[in-house]
Design an enzyme around this catalytic site. Structure first.
Site, PDB file in Angstrom:
ATOM      1  N   ARG A  50     -23.100  52.941  54.452  1.00 58.79           N
ATOM      2  CA  ARG A  50     -22.215  51.801  54.215  1.00 58.79           C
ATOM      3  C   ARG A  50     -20.737  52.198  54.198  1.00 58.79           C
ATOM      4  O   ARG A  50     -19.889  51.521  54.771  1.00 58.79           O
ATOM      5  CB  ARG A  50     -22.572  51.160  52.890  1.00 58.79           C
ATOM      6  CG  ARG A  50     -23.916  50.467  52.977  1.00 58.79           C
ATOM      7  CD  ARG A  50     -24.257  49.916  51.647  1.00 58.79           C
ATOM      8  NE  ARG A  50     -25.530  49.241  51.651  1.00 58.79           N
ATOM      9  CZ  ARG A  50     -25.953  48.511  50.640  1.00 58.79           C
ATOM     10  NH1 ARG A  50     -25.198  48.363  49.579  1.00 58.79           N
ATOM     11  NH2 ARG A  50     -27.116  47.920  50.703  1.00 58.79           N
ATOM     12  N   ASP A 155     -20.802  35.094  43.211  1.00 63.22           N
ATOM     13  CA  ASP A 155     -21.154  36.468  43.577  1.00 63.22           C
ATOM     14  C   ASP A 155     -19.891  37.324  43.470  1.00 63.22           C
ATOM     15  O   ASP A 155     -18.772  36.819  43.602  1.00 63.22           O
ATOM     16  CB  ASP A 155     -21.721  36.532  44.997  1.00 63.22           C
ATOM     17  CG  ASP A 155     -22.553  37.776  45.226  1.00 63.22           C
ATOM     18  OD1 ASP A 155     -23.791  37.673  45.228  1.00 63.22           O
ATOM     19  OD2 ASP A 155     -21.965  38.879  45.397  1.00 63.22           O
TER      20      ASP A 155
HETATM   21  C1  LIG Z   1     -30.078  41.095  46.459  1.00 61.74           C
HETATM   22  S1  LIG Z   1     -28.834  39.888  46.250  1.00 61.74           S
HETATM   23  C2  LIG Z   1     -29.773  38.556  45.544  1.00 61.74           C
HETATM   24  C3  LIG Z   1     -29.441  37.229  46.194  1.00 61.74           C
HETATM   25  C4  LIG Z   1     -30.261  36.049  45.666  1.00 61.74           C
HETATM   26  N1  LIG Z   1     -30.084  35.868  44.246  1.00 61.74           N
HETATM   27  C5  LIG Z   1     -31.717  36.226  46.001  1.00 61.74           C
HETATM   28  O1  LIG Z   1     -32.520  36.568  45.138  1.00 61.74           O
HETATM   29  O2  LIG Z   1     -32.080  36.025  47.165  1.00 61.74           O
HETATM   30  C6  LIG Z   1     -27.929  40.517  44.828  1.00 61.74           C
HETATM   31  C7  LIG Z   1     -26.510  39.952  44.727  1.00 61.74           C
HETATM   32  O3  LIG Z   1     -25.951  40.308  43.455  1.00 61.74           O
HETATM   33  C8  LIG Z   1     -24.558  40.511  43.640  1.00 61.74           C
HETATM   34  N2  LIG Z   1     -23.998  41.314  42.542  1.00 61.74           N
HETATM   35  C9  LIG Z   1     -24.175  42.637  42.297  1.00 61.74           C
HETATM   36  N3  LIG Z   1     -23.451  43.024  41.235  1.00 61.74           N
HETATM   37  C10 LIG Z   1     -22.803  41.916  40.789  1.00 61.74           C
HETATM   38  C11 LIG Z   1     -21.890  41.671  39.721  1.00 61.74           C
HETATM   39  N4  LIG Z   1     -21.490  42.646  38.900  1.00 61.74           N
HETATM   40  N5  LIG Z   1     -21.423  40.405  39.562  1.00 61.74           N
HETATM   41  C12 LIG Z   1     -21.820  39.415  40.401  1.00 61.74           C
HETATM   42  N6  LIG Z   1     -22.667  39.584  41.424  1.00 61.74           N
HETATM   43  C13 LIG Z   1     -23.153  40.821  41.624  1.00 61.74           C
HETATM   44  C14 LIG Z   1     -24.481  41.218  44.986  1.00 61.74           C
HETATM   45  O4  LIG Z   1     -23.198  41.109  45.569  1.00 61.74           O
HETATM   46  C15 LIG Z   1     -25.585  40.527  45.783  1.00 61.74           C
HETATM   47  O5  LIG Z   1     -25.083  39.521  46.626  1.00 61.74           O
END
Ligand SMILES: C[S@@+](CC[C@H](N)C(=O)[O-])C[C@H]1O[C@@H](n2cnc3c(N)ncnc32)[C@H](O)[C@@H]1O
Length: 283
Positions: A50, A155
């Protein structure tokens, strides 16, 4: 430019860029501090892949050079760095049993609300497909037009928030979407390669960048919070803090829905389990 190698190389010599153990540890420390995401050494290849993209863009030849740049220009570069660190895997109707639970249990309760105000939060929404699935489910249950329905989608990653608010996706992302939902709530691009969520549904979802580790500007409570496949990347202390904060943002009886490999066990007693990865606030 860094000319000496600080620390032992972490990955093999066949790599385009040098990443030492010290470089990786610095990246992992920054990720933990600014996102809550825990990066163990077993994630070295993923992290390499990445961040290598950014090294190419900036024309650096080692991770140490990039890290020096990141340290010196943190306010400008942190968004790029964070956007590279997050894992955004998602899909429409992911873990479909949660939408069955909405239909069978939550929606009948919401329909009885006398103030007709419904607030749902898709927390860690990635590119918005979870939030739009909630919108379609609510619209199909006739809760969109005659209720004051708002879905907040947040997000940390600014790129995914932008994609979500545009609501434009490759057409093959519709594989998991029922035909009648595609028909009603999407429009196709001329060449058929892309689809866009219709405005009536986009208007229900409000996208915002929000770091879950920082303060939350929202004033009111939510009827339902989705936080699926987000805390899986966090350590137990961060999970504990976050789940207790979610409890503060729900009324007693409000629902918290988490991802398939996540659990509240041993982290908080403010919820009871009422289904497969579905919890209800008790106090
Ligand atoms: C794997 S995705 C899950 C998306 C959706 N909730 C699903 O289950 O399909 C995890 C998301 O959490 C977000 N994320 C990670 N750390 C975070 C933080 N500290 N605050 C807000 N969002 C965060 C990431 O950017 C990512 O888009």
């Amino acid at each position: 430019m860094n000319v000496h190698v600080a620390g032992k190389p972490l990955l093999g010599d066949d790599k385009e860029f040098l990443m030492t153990e010290r470089d990786f540890d610095e990246i992992a420390d920054l990720a933990l501090k600014h996102t809550g995401i825990v990066l163990g050494r077993h994630k070295a290849n993923m992290v390499y892949g990445r961040i290598a993209r950014r090294l190419r863009q900036l024309k650096y030849s080692t991770f140490a050079d990039y890290l020096e740049y990141l340290r010196e220009h943190f306010s400008e570069e942190s968004t790029n760095f964070i956007n590279l660190i997050t894992t955004n895997l998602t899909s429409f109707y992911r873990e479909p049993h949660h939408f069955d639970f909405l239909n069978e249990t939550v929606i009948p309760e919401l329909k009885r609300k006398t103030d007709k105000k419904i607030r749902i939060w898709s927390s860690g929404c990635s590119i918005g497909q979870e939030a739009y699935t909630i919108a379609f489910t609510m619209a199909e249950a006739h809760l969109a037009a005659s209720y004051d329905l708002k879905i907040l989608a947040t997000d940390l990653d600014s790129n995914v928030v932008q994609t979500g608010s545009e609501g434009i996706y490759p057409a093959d992302n519709l594989m998991s979407v029922p035909d009648e939902v595609v028909e009603k709530y999407f429009e196709r691009s001329r060449d058929g390669n892309q689809v866009r969520v219709k405005k009536s549904m986009r208007d229900l979802v409000h996208f915002k960048r929000l770091n879950l580790l920082e303060s939350w500007p929202m004033k009111g409570k939510f009827d339902v919070i989705f936080c699926r496949n987000v805390v899986i990347y966090f350590n137990r202390d961060t999970q504990k803090t976050l789940f207790n904060r979610y409890a503060d943002y729900l009324p007693t009886g409000g629902y918290l829905i988490i991802g398939h490999s996540e659990s509240l066990n041993g982290l908080t007693d403010r919820f009871k389990s009422v289904g497969n990865t579905v919890y209800q606030k008790v106090y």
